[in-house]
Design an enzyme around this catalytic site. Structure first.
Site, short mmCIF file in Angstrom:
data_model
loop_
_atom_site.label_atom_id
_atom_site.label_comp_id
_atom_site.label_asym_id
_atom_site.label_seq_id
_atom_site.Cartn_x
_atom_site.Cartn_y
_atom_site.Cartn_z
CE LYS A 1 -0.30 -0.17 5.02
NZ LYS A 1 -1.01 -0.79 6.14
CE1 TYR B 1 10.50 31.94 0.88
CE2 TYR B 1 10.94 29.57 0.86
CZ TYR B 1 10.48 30.72 0.22
OH TYR B 1 10.02 30.64 -1.05
C1 PLP Z 1 -0.24 -1.88 6.81
C2 PLP Z 1 -0.82 -3.13 7.26
C3 PLP Z 1 0.00 -4.27 7.45
C4 PLP Z 1 1.51 -4.23 7.36
O1 PLP Z 1 2.05 -3.79 8.56
P1 PLP Z 1 3.65 -3.73 8.76
O2 PLP Z 1 3.82 -3.28 10.15
O3 PLP Z 1 4.13 -2.70 7.77
O4 PLP Z 1 4.17 -5.08 8.46
C5 PLP Z 1 -0.64 -5.46 7.73
N1 PLP Z 1 -1.97 -5.52 7.86
C6 PLP Z 1 -2.78 -4.45 7.72
C7 PLP Z 1 -4.25 -4.60 7.89
C8 PLP Z 1 -2.23 -3.21 7.43
O5 PLP Z 1 -3.02 -2.14 7.31
#
Ligand code: PLP
Length: 325
Positions: free
Chosen positions: A34, A237
């Site tokens: 993701k 800035y």
């Molecule tokens: C993002 C996510 C993961 C992965 O978690 P990590 O700590 O990056 O391994 C797994 N399950 C769900 C439902 C998530 O949203």
């Protein structure tokens, strides 16, 4: 132009380290890609994952999935709004509440998200009966169920409930269901007894708990221009840096629009200090090098901002060029 390098050898090494925890069964491994593969580049990382043999990934929603939909056989959508969902043979809709069934259609592939105590998304145990009833009525393709742990400290408590949920579901459904619960930290704590896992961060070399992993990403910026400034002259800035001596400084092509967090006086790799405020598209350092490494270990960089590597990664602008090395 600023760019990111992706170390393929380290990436494959990390994937192998994850797989060791589930008996090297790659079919039971859900790779989380993701948010632009945690900023590492969805297309580039997808191609590496495919080469490695991954066939099951999870993404935020169908907007992300659109980009890789023909590559992976199984794409679990974790945070898809049900009312916007358009079915696809490769997609598996994560059911975050019973309301989702108002929008599901015959033959949709689904997995139930189970709320075991994090209280972010998912069904309660007393909703499972209703869920199974609807799944059968609507003739959905029910593939499995999963939960998510709120922290390493809460795993034992949540796991107890999770097992109850799983038993109930499997006892009340004829086909074999696929259950998964552990994210990266649960896997490396050896708290996983599913023989399946759902890893995100670990593939990129980091974990909230002890794990022998290797960073995959390095971030570089290139020099736009140089100049010598005199004692008492300012940089940037709001005049937040004032020279105490004559110095040769250069401006590099990475700023907060690229995902750097807006903060003063932070250090990049080799303890080089960013002078004054970070601009939208650039920052200034006392250096004459054509190119600077911002970080090759995001954990060190994250400490400068009092944040996590997750945040450092996902903030990175997806347009930053990726080079596989
Ligand atoms: C993002 C996510 C993961 C992965 O978690 P990590 O700590 O990056 O391994 C797994 N399950 C769900 C439902 C998530 O949203």
């Amino acid at each position: 132009m600023a760019y990111i390098t992706i170390n393929k050898e380290n990436y494959f090494y990390n994937l192998n380290e994850c797989l060791k925890h589930i008996n090297n069964n790659i079919d039971n491994f859900v790779l989380i890609l993701k948010d632009n593969a945690y900023g590492h580049g969805l297309l580039q990382i997808s191609n590496l994952a495919l080469e490695f043999g991954i066939n099951f990934i999870a993404l935020k929603n169908q907007n992300e999935a659109e980009k890789v939909k023909n590559k992976f056989k199984n794409i679990l959508l974790l945070s898809q709004l049900a009312q916007d969902y358009e079915s696809n043979e490769n997609y598996i809709l994560g059911i975050n509440s019973l309301d989702y069934f108002n929008y599901t259609k015959k033959n949709d592939k689904i997995m139930l998200k189970l709320n075991t105590g994090m209280n972010r998304n998912g069904l309660q145990i007393n909703e499972l009966k209703q869920a199974i009833k609807i799944i059968k009525e609507q003739k959905l393709r029910f593939l499995g169920a999963y939960t998510h742990f709120s922290s390493p400290n809460n795993i034992d408590k949540q796991k107890k409930l999770y097992k109850e949920y799983c038993t109930y579901l499997q006892d009340n459904y004829d086909e074999k269901l696929f259950f998964h619960s552990s994210n990266s930290s649960a896997v490396f704590l050896n708290k996983n007894d599913d023989l399946a896992a759902r890893c995100g961060l670990a593939q990129f070399g980091f974990c909230d708990v002890e794990a022998n992993l290797k960073p995959v990403m390095s971030l570089y910026a290139q020099k736009l221009s140089s100049r010598t400034i005199q004692k008492d002259e300012i940089i940037g800035y709001d005049e937040r840096f004032k020279a105490t001596k004559s110095m040769l400084v250069s401006t590099y092509d990475l700023g907060y629009a690229d995902g750097l967090i807006y903060k003063e006086n932070i250090k990049i790799k080799n303890n080089i200090k960013i002078l004054g405020k970070i601009s939208m598209d650039s920052f200034v350092c006392e250096s004459n090098q054509n190119e600077l490494c911002i970080f090759d270990n995001a954990y060190e960089f994250a400490k400068e901002f009092n944040t996590t590597v997750y945040e450092i990664f996902v903030r990175l602008n997806q347009n930053i060029k990726k080079i596989i090395i």
